[in-house]
Design a protein around this motif. Structure first.
Motif, PDB file in Angstrom:
ATOM      1  N   LYS A  53       1.823  -0.891   2.623  1.00 47.00           N
ATOM      2  CA  LYS A  53       2.278   0.455   2.962  1.00 47.00           C
ATOM      3  C   LYS A  53       3.722   0.672   2.549  1.00 47.00           C
ATOM      4  O   LYS A  53       4.136   1.794   2.276  1.00 47.00           O
ATOM      5  N   ILE A  54       4.501  -0.410   2.529  1.00 52.16           N
ATOM      6  CA  ILE A  54       5.863  -0.366   2.012  1.00 52.16           C
ATOM      7  C   ILE A  54       6.096  -1.621   1.174  1.00 52.16           C
ATOM      8  O   ILE A  54       5.419  -2.635   1.363  1.00 52.16           O
ATOM      9  N   GLY A  57      12.023  -3.312   3.252  1.00 55.85           N
ATOM     10  CA  GLY A  57      12.868  -2.454   4.067  1.00 55.85           C
ATOM     11  C   GLY A  57      13.975  -3.220   4.750  1.00 55.85           C
ATOM     12  O   GLY A  57      14.057  -4.448   4.686  1.00 55.85           O
ATOM     13  N   SER A 258       2.994   6.229  -1.553  1.00 54.93           N
ATOM     14  CA  SER A 258       2.016   5.425  -0.827  1.00 54.93           C
ATOM     15  C   SER A 258       0.905   6.316  -0.294  1.00 54.93           C
ATOM     16  O   SER A 258       1.179   7.357   0.312  1.00 54.93           O
ATOM     17  N   SER A 375      11.163   8.109   3.805  1.00 53.10           N
ATOM     18  CA  SER A 375      10.819   7.433   5.070  1.00 53.10           C
ATOM     19  C   SER A 375      11.951   6.616   5.657  1.00 53.10           C
ATOM     20  O   SER A 375      11.726   5.739   6.497  1.00 53.10           O
ATOM     21  N   GLU A 392      13.585   2.271   3.931  1.00 49.78           N
ATOM     22  CA  GLU A 392      12.495   1.889   3.037  1.00 49.78           C
ATOM     23  C   GLU A 392      12.444   2.962   1.962  1.00 49.78           C
ATOM     24  O   GLU A 392      13.234   3.900   1.990  1.00 49.78           O
ATOM     25  N   ARG A 394       9.412   4.995   0.476  1.00 50.11           N
ATOM     26  CA  ARG A 394       8.041   5.450   0.253  1.00 50.11           C
ATOM     27  C   ARG A 394       7.922   6.926   0.585  1.00 50.11           C
ATOM     28  O   ARG A 394       8.501   7.424   1.541  1.00 50.11           O
ATOM     29  N   THR A 401       7.126   3.461  10.704  1.00 48.43           N
ATOM     30  CA  THR A 401       8.058   2.389  11.065  1.00 48.43           C
ATOM     31  C   THR A 401       8.798   2.730  12.349  1.00 48.43           C
ATOM     32  O   THR A 401       8.897   1.909  13.272  1.00 48.43           O
TER      33      THR A 401
END
Length: 415
Positions: A53-54, A57, A258, A375, A392, A394, A401
């Motif tokens: 998903k990432i 970070g 994403s 994000s 991060e 995305r 998060t």
């Protein structure tokens, strides 16, 4: 009516050298937090990486003005596998807004900018605004004020191809074109009708980009020069700016799209990014890049009532305006499309939690913060003297998060 004081507070920045390489640090235990419970932060972030998903970070946590947690996870680029580091440069997008808001409040502190004045006093393009009324445009009966630019109640919107009349016009005129400039941007936006009377509704938009132009007009300096002289350099934010210079480009992270289901596609390649050259339009609402450490310096200044390590940027009264809800009741709560963030208002720089709300069930009352389109996110809790920053890269924006970490971090408080 916006709750903005007409009092003028005059403060002068004292340029005390700041060591940009290091933040003030301590241990979790010394500041009333559990190091053992904070280990859960790594499990959560690494879980998001494992689920694709990432890519990676950074998480920073400060208590009582000192950083007690600063960890990096994953990579800044999936192809090269280069790890996220303390000096990784991120696109902070709308986290730029608080910095531009602070710039305008510096001018307010000095008695040069009247928050309750019509925007047209500083930018004549915003005189005689029109408002959309069904299928026609009518003269606005309310004047747009400077304070409304901060709070997203001005009626100035972003562009959207499938949006309402105003959003389509902003899109069609390319008012926020990066190759343009702030003067031309405001000229275009001043000709576009507003979706509602200023001050009567809340709509996320380009008001703080317009505020950046106000800063230029009042100060007589380009926005980037004013930010550098009055905020970035005094605070030691050496890696924050509107573009990434050549000598720093190896530290610039890749931005990914994403789908939330394990597919990550490059959205902005740092080797070909538009951020590699200085833009014409200095977007105070979404154009900055910077490191996590840089932004934490800014947040610690705000948490310190306008002062950081002996350098005063803002008066305590100005900071209070930033973190106190200034949106009139008629304008409602912070809203994105169909999502109404019940209990979330907006100050002169940050969203502010005024009561419990479903969209952020673990938020504390008086908590304030914001995020960016890639994000990135931050929140501050005055009650706990706590500052949290997550970075991060995305899109589209996800609060995943923040929502996952918030109960863990609050749960680590021991006093």
């Amino acid at each position: 009516m916006l709750r903005v004081s007409l009092c003028v507070f005059v403060f002068f920045v004292v340029l005390i050298p700041v060591n940009a390489a290091e933040l003030p640090t301590s241990t979790p235990e010394a500041e009333g937090m559990s190091a053992e419970k904070l280990k859960e932060v790594g499990k959560i972030v690494n879980g998001l990486i494992d689920e694709h998903k990432i890519a990676g970070g950074t998480v920073l946590i400060a208590r009582h003005g000192k950083v007690v947690f600063h960890e990096n996870y994953g990579v800044m680029d999936l192809e090269s596998k280069k790890p996220i580091a303390k000096d990784t440069i991120f696109r902070i997008y709308s986290m730029s807004k608080a910095i531009t808001s602070a710039a305008a409040l510096i001018l307010h502190d000095e008695g040069k900018l009247d928050l309750n004045a019509p925007v047209a006093k500083y930018i004549p393009d915003f005189a005689n605004m029109k408002v959309v009324d069904g299928d026609k445009e009518v003269p606005a009966t309310r004047e747009m004020t400077v304070a409304q630019l901060f709070t997203h109640t001005s009626g100035i919107t972003y562009g959207a191809p499938g949006g309402d009349t105003t959003e389509k016009m902003v899109e069609d005129t390319d008012a926020l074109d990066k190759s343009s400039d702030l003067e031309l941007m405001t000229m275009k936006l001043g000709q576009i009708p507003l979706p509602f009377e200023p001050g009567t509704d809340w709509k996320y938009g380009a008001g703080i980009d317009v505020l950046g132009r106000v800063v230029e007009v009042v100060s007589g300096q380009p926005l980037d020069e004013f930010l550098a002289a009055r905020i970035l350099k005094p605070l030691g934010m050496t890696d924050t700016g509107f573009y990434v210079p050549e000598e720093k480009q190896e530290r610039f992270a890749t931005n990914y799209f994403s789908d939330g289901k394990g597919r990550m596609i490059i959205r902005d390649d740092p080797k070909r990014s538009a951020y590699l050259t200085k833009p014409g339009l200095l977007s105070g609402g979404g154009g900055l890049v910077g490191t996590a450490s840089d932004y934490m310096r800014f947040l610690l200044m705000v948490a310190g009532d306008g002062e950081f390590e002996g350098t005063r940027i803002l008066s305590p009264e100005a900071v209070k305006l930033m973190r106190t809800d200034q949106v009139p009741k008629m304008a409602g709560w912070v809203t994105f499309g169909e999502e109404i963030r019940q209990g979330v208002g907006y100050g002169l720089g940050f969203s502010v939690t005024t009561e419990e709300h479903k969209s952020n069930p673990h938020a504390r009352k008086a908590e304030y913060g914001w995020g960016g389109a890639a994000s990135t996110h931050y929140w501050l809790s005055p009650e706990d003297d706590l500052v949290v920053l997550t970075m991060e890269q995305r899109v589209p924006y996800s609060s995943e998060t923040e929502v996952a970490l918030k109960p863990v971090i609050y749960g680590a408080l021991e006093d």
